[in-house]
Design a protein around this motif. Structure first.
Motif, PDB file in Angstrom:
ATOM      1  N   ILE A  46       0.837  -1.212   0.000  1.00 54.64           N
ATOM      2  CA  ILE A  46       0.000   0.000   0.000  1.00 54.64           C
ATOM      3  C   ILE A  46       0.866   1.254   0.000  1.00 54.64           C
ATOM      4  O   ILE A  46       0.623   2.210  -0.742  1.00 54.64           O
ATOM      5  N   GLN A  47       1.903   1.257   0.841  1.00 56.33           N
ATOM      6  CA  GLN A  47       2.784   2.420   0.924  1.00 56.33           C
ATOM      7  C   GLN A  47       3.536   2.643  -0.391  1.00 56.33           C
ATOM      8  O   GLN A  47       3.725   3.779  -0.828  1.00 56.33           O
ATOM      9  N   ILE A  48       3.959   1.557  -1.023  1.00 59.44           N
ATOM     10  CA  ILE A  48       4.671   1.688  -2.295  1.00 59.44           C
ATOM     11  C   ILE A  48       3.726   2.212  -3.378  1.00 59.44           C
ATOM     12  O   ILE A  48       4.116   3.046  -4.203  1.00 59.44           O
ATOM     13  N   LYS A  49       2.472   1.746  -3.374  1.00 60.08           N
ATOM     14  CA  LYS A  49       1.482   2.249  -4.334  1.00 60.08           C
ATOM     15  C   LYS A  49       1.274   3.748  -4.148  1.00 60.08           C
ATOM     16  O   LYS A  49       1.159   4.510  -5.117  1.00 60.08           O
ATOM     17  N   GLN A  50       1.206   4.186  -2.887  1.00 58.01           N
ATOM     18  CA  GLN A  50       1.020   5.612  -2.618  1.00 58.01           C
ATOM     19  C   GLN A  50       2.231   6.410  -3.104  1.00 58.01           C
ATOM     20  O   GLN A  50       2.097   7.512  -3.650  1.00 58.01           O
ATOM     21  N   LEU A  51       3.435   5.839  -2.913  1.00 54.41           N
ATOM     22  CA  LEU A  51       4.652   6.509  -3.372  1.00 54.41           C
ATOM     23  C   LEU A  51       4.675   6.599  -4.891  1.00 54.41           C
ATOM     24  O   LEU A  51       5.062   7.628  -5.456  1.00 54.41           O
ATOM     25  N   GLU A  52       4.264   5.524  -5.550  1.00 53.83           N
ATOM     26  CA  GLU A  52       4.203   5.540  -7.008  1.00 53.83           C
ATOM     27  C   GLU A  52       3.191   6.574  -7.506  1.00 53.83           C
ATOM     28  O   GLU A  52       3.407   7.241  -8.528  1.00 53.83           O
ATOM     29  N   GLY A  53       2.091   6.728  -6.757  1.00 50.96           N
ATOM     30  CA  GLY A  53       1.109   7.746  -7.112  1.00 50.96           C
ATOM     31  C   GLY A  53       1.699   9.141  -7.002  1.00 50.96           C
ATOM     32  O   GLY A  53       1.442  10.012  -7.848  1.00 50.96           O
ATOM     33  N   HIS A  54       2.513   9.356  -5.970  1.00 50.20           N
ATOM     34  CA  HIS A  54       3.169  10.653  -5.805  1.00 50.20           C
ATOM     35  C   HIS A  54       4.177  10.898  -6.927  1.00 50.20           C
ATOM     36  O   HIS A  54       4.294  12.017  -7.442  1.00 50.20           O
ATOM     37  N   MET A  55       4.901   9.839  -7.320  1.00 51.95           N
ATOM     38  CA  MET A  55       5.910   9.973  -8.368  1.00 51.95           C
ATOM     39  C   MET A  55       5.278  10.099  -9.756  1.00 51.95           C
ATOM     40  O   MET A  55       5.870  10.638 -10.678  1.00 51.95           O
ATOM     41  N   GLY A  56       4.061   9.553  -9.903  1.00 49.42           N
ATOM     42  CA  GLY A  56       3.375   9.619 -11.188  1.00 49.42           C
ATOM     43  C   GLY A  56       3.838   8.568 -12.179  1.00 49.42           C
ATOM     44  O   GLY A  56       3.540   8.664 -13.376  1.00 49.42           O
ATOM     45  N   MET A  57       4.549   7.544 -11.696  1.00 45.33           N
ATOM     46  CA  MET A  57       5.010   6.463 -12.569  1.00 45.33           C
ATOM     47  C   MET A  57       5.386   5.267 -11.707  1.00 45.33           C
ATOM     48  O   MET A  57       5.687   5.421 -10.519  1.00 45.33           O
ATOM     49  N   PRO A  58       5.386   4.068 -12.281  1.00 42.65           N
ATOM     50  CA  PRO A  58       5.714   2.871 -11.502  1.00 42.65           C
ATOM     51  C   PRO A  58       7.203   2.836 -11.138  1.00 42.65           C
ATOM     52  O   PRO A  58       8.052   3.290 -11.910  1.00 42.65           O
ATOM     53  N   LEU A  59       7.474   2.265  -9.973  1.00 47.45           N
ATOM     54  CA  LEU A  59       8.849   2.129  -9.492  1.00 47.45           C
ATOM     55  C   LEU A  59       9.368   0.706  -9.655  1.00 47.45           C
ATOM     56  O   LEU A  59      10.576   0.479  -9.651  1.00 47.45           O
ATOM     57  N   PHE A  60       8.438  -0.242  -9.774  1.00 46.97           N
ATOM     58  CA  PHE A  60       8.807  -1.647  -9.962  1.00 46.97           C
ATOM     59  C   PHE A  60       7.993  -2.223 -11.115  1.00 46.97           C
ATOM     60  O   PHE A  60       6.886  -1.770 -11.395  1.00 46.97           O
ATOM     61  N   GLU A  61       8.582  -3.213 -11.769  1.00 48.26           N
ATOM     62  CA  GLU A  61       7.830  -3.979 -12.758  1.00 48.26           C
ATOM     63  C   GLU A  61       8.001  -5.465 -12.448  1.00 48.26           C
ATOM     64  O   GLU A  61       9.062  -5.886 -11.980  1.00 48.26           O
ATOM     65  N   GLN A  62       6.958  -6.220 -12.667  1.00 45.45           N
ATOM     66  CA  GLN A  62       6.995  -7.646 -12.384  1.00 45.45           C
ATOM     67  C   GLN A  62       7.110  -8.433 -13.670  1.00 45.45           C
ATOM     68  O   GLN A  62       6.374  -8.222 -14.623  1.00 45.45           O
ATOM     69  N   ILE A  63       8.090  -9.346 -13.695  1.00 47.17           N
ATOM     70  CA  ILE A  63       8.275 -10.256 -14.827  1.00 47.17           C
ATOM     71  C   ILE A  63       8.265 -11.663 -14.264  1.00 47.17           C
ATOM     72  O   ILE A  63       9.186 -12.053 -13.534  1.00 47.17           O
ATOM     73  N   GLY A  64       7.216 -12.397 -14.578  1.00 50.64           N
ATOM     74  CA  GLY A  64       7.038 -13.705 -13.968  1.00 50.64           C
ATOM     75  C   GLY A  64       6.801 -13.535 -12.480  1.00 50.64           C
ATOM     76  O   GLY A  64       5.950 -12.757 -12.056  1.00 50.64           O
TER      77      GLY A  64
END
Length: 292
Positions: free
Chosen positions: A34-52
């Protein structure tokens, strides 16, 4: 953006795992997410990507990770400065030691922390190559090693004797011999640490000074592995006496009487010569040099 969010982000970025980051910080995985999602919302872009099943930092994540390092280092520096203004011996002490130093350094730390309980010790244990890398990159206040690097501009001071001794299993044919020559020793299989280790360098220099080459070698990655190899009869070895005191007391490893041994060396505490050390680091350095 909050420091709390940056702390959580840095933990996830270091582990590349929400689960491991949550465990380290004693939180639930959903709380971290949840905290990372909120941070990504503040940044306006994703900070992590999932592959597999794995996650990776995005370009934005890498930029934020570098910035978070700067931020936390600045906060740490500020806290250190405030402690010094107060004349307080407290704050973080960053030390890196070679693996063999772990046989004696904990007792020194115990005495130091008893006297200065507000010091927060961060200890990193690595082989000599990695300790030198951390020293070069200015990641530590001080490092402890048995072989001072010649290629770096460092200040190193000896604080403890470090005799290197020749070891064998109790049943070895050389155990009862006296004044064994280095030439005779060269006919044995010797267990040694990796290339670049302080003990390996000392042995290479010792043999070279007698115009001899190192004999057949079995390379093992730690002092513990070498001790177990000696006990199992794989060969003889040379280690710091600090690493084998317990085994010698028990009689499961024996000292060999070899000419020119023990090799008399020292343990050194070192830092980059131009480094401006904190009050905590200076206090520990003085304590170490005067420790009996």
């Amino acid at each position: 953006m909050t420091l709390r969010q940056l702390t959580l982000f840095k933990a996830v970025a270091q582990h590349l795992s929400f689960t491991r980051a949550a465990a380290e910080l004693c939180l639930t995985q959903p709380a971290v997410s949840i905290q990372i999602k909120q941070l990504e919302g503040h940044m306006g872009m994703p900070l992590f990507e999932q592959i597999g099943k794995r996650i990776f930092l995005t370009d934005a994540g890498r930029e934020l990770y570098a910035a978070s390092d700067d931020i936390f280092n600045r906060i740490e520096s500020l806290q250190t400065s405030l402690n010094e203004l107060q004349g307080s011996i407290k704050g973080q002490l960053k030390l890196s030691v070679v693996t063999t130093a772990t046989y004696f350094i904990p007792s020194i730390f115990k005495s130091f922390l008893k006297k200065y309980p507000e010091v927060n010790l961060r200890l990193t244990v690595r082989n000599r190559t990695n300790v030198l890398e951390r020293l070069t990159n200015n990641e530590e206040d001080l490092v402890i090693m048995g072989q001072v690097p010649e290629q770096l501009h460092v200040t190193a001071q000896p604080f403890l004797d470090n005799p290197l001794v020749v070891l064998a299993p109790p049943e070895h044919a050389l155990v009862k011999k006296s004044k064994i020559s280095l030439e005779r020793l060269s006919k044995e299989t010797i267990l040694l640490r990796e290339v670049g280790s302080g003990t390996r360098i000392a042995m290479e220099r010792c043999f070279a000074s007698h115009n001899l080459e190192l004999p057949q070698i079995i390379e093992l990655g730690s002092s513990e592995a070498i001790k177990q190899g000696v006990i199992a009869g794989l060969g003889i070895s040379v280690l710091s006496k600090h690493a084998v005191n317990l085994e010698l007391e028990k009689g499961i490893i024996k000292l060999l009487d070899v000419e020119d041994f023990p090799l008399q060396r020292n343990w050194y505490v070192a830092h980059l010569t131009e480094k401006e050390m904190s009050l905590v680091a200076r206090t520990f350095l003085e304590f170490l040099l005067n420790h009996k």
